[in-house]
Design an enzyme around this catalytic site. Structure first.
Site, PDB file in Angstrom:
ATOM      1  N   TYR A 182       4.638   9.595 -10.658  1.00 43.79           N
ATOM      2  CA  TYR A 182       3.551   8.806 -10.074  1.00 43.79           C
ATOM      3  C   TYR A 182       2.914   7.898 -11.116  1.00 43.79           C
ATOM      4  CZ  TYR A 182      -0.623   7.751  -7.316  1.00 43.79           C
ATOM      5  OH  TYR A 182      -1.621   7.099  -6.628  1.00 43.79           O
TER       6      TYR A 182
ATOM      7  N   ASN B  52       0.799  -1.221   0.000  1.00 46.38           N
ATOM      8  CA  ASN B  52       0.000   0.000   0.000  1.00 46.38           C
ATOM      9  C   ASN B  52       0.833   1.274   0.000  1.00 46.38           C
ATOM     10  OD1 ASN B  52      -2.395   1.836   0.715  1.00 46.38           O
ATOM     11  ND2 ASN B  52      -1.070   2.051   2.508  1.00 46.38           N
TER      12      ASN B  52
END
Length: 251
Positions: free
Chosen positions: A156, A88
């Site tokens: 990202y 995560n």
């Protein structure tokens, strides 16, 4: 296996999706090892849960191979096996044109969002293969940006596209070992990272618009559902987002 016998490692569990997922797993009587850099924040995650006695906090740098090996070793020494890894932990960088993006910023995002999940996946697969019964499940936190980018998100978006490759390779090579791998692509969850899009998000045409935001509890419950499926059932990828988020046709 019953929930009380299942063991999970959750990275980035000091806040946001990681924290809420760890708490949701603990509520379902999982044994959960939570990790992130800030020990005090991990302890807060633990105290917020309904079963804090089932939670172990191990703080460290998830991009550090030595720490990750120690993390998995401590988890196995304590519980004897592993059933779930939730990759995560993730970061983003400032939304700037590529000519203004430093190599250091780009590499920092890749290290947290891709290198760390690779190291954790490798250690999880190693354990899944040798334990009895063999097998386990990995869930990778992807993003809508694993499919379509937002403006000026080179690091990202590249990292999340790469997570798709890691997920597919793990699913392919893991299937004969009873190892499954899922990518969950989340849009605008109400966390420190995602909630800002509910204030104003830059669109490809230059406008700033307020986007819908999703209660993070829906994300956590989706992850727990997938984690609780029998080993013979795989969810390769899943998308969860507010209905009105500009995703289909973004750009």
């Amino acid at each position: 296996m019953t929930g009380t016998n299942k063991i999970a490692i959750v990275t980035g569990a000091s806040s946001g999706i990681g924290r809420h997922t760890a708490i949701a797993l603990l509520h379902e009587n999982w044994q959960v090892v939570v990790t992130a850099r800030r020990f005090e924040a991990l302890e807060e995650t633990k105290t917020l849960s309904s079963n804090p006695q089932n939670c172990i906090c191990i703080a460290g740098d998830i991009t550090d191979e030595i720490f990750v090996k120690s993390l998995f070793s401590q988890a196995i020494d304590k519980f004897g096996r592993l059933d779930l890894l939730f990759n995560n932990a993730g970061i983003s960088s400032a939304q700037v044109p590529i000519e203004e993006l430093s190599l250091e910023s780009f590499q920092n995002v890749l290290n947290v969002n891709l290198v760390a999940p690779f190291i954790c996946t490798r250690e999880a697969v190693r354990q899944f293969k040798v334990q009895s019964p063999p097998g386990g499940r990995i869930i990778n936190n992807g993003s809508l940006s694993a499919h379509v980018p937002r403006p000026f998100t080179y690091a990202y978006t590249a990292s999340k596209h790469a997570i798709t490759g890691l997920t597919k390779c793990t699913s392919l090579d893991g299937r004969i070992h009873n190892i499954s791998c899922t990518q969950i692509d989340i849009g605008n969850a109400a966390t420190d990272m995602g909630a800002r899009n509910g204030v104003g998000a830059l669109q490809p045409d230059g406008r700033m618009i307020q986007e819908g935001v999703l209660d993070v509890q829906h994300v956590a419950s989706t992850i727990v559902h997938i984690a609780s499926l029998p080993s013979e059932v795989t969810v390769l990828d899943i998308n969860i987002m507010p209905t009105n988020v500009p995703y289909v046709g973004r750009g």
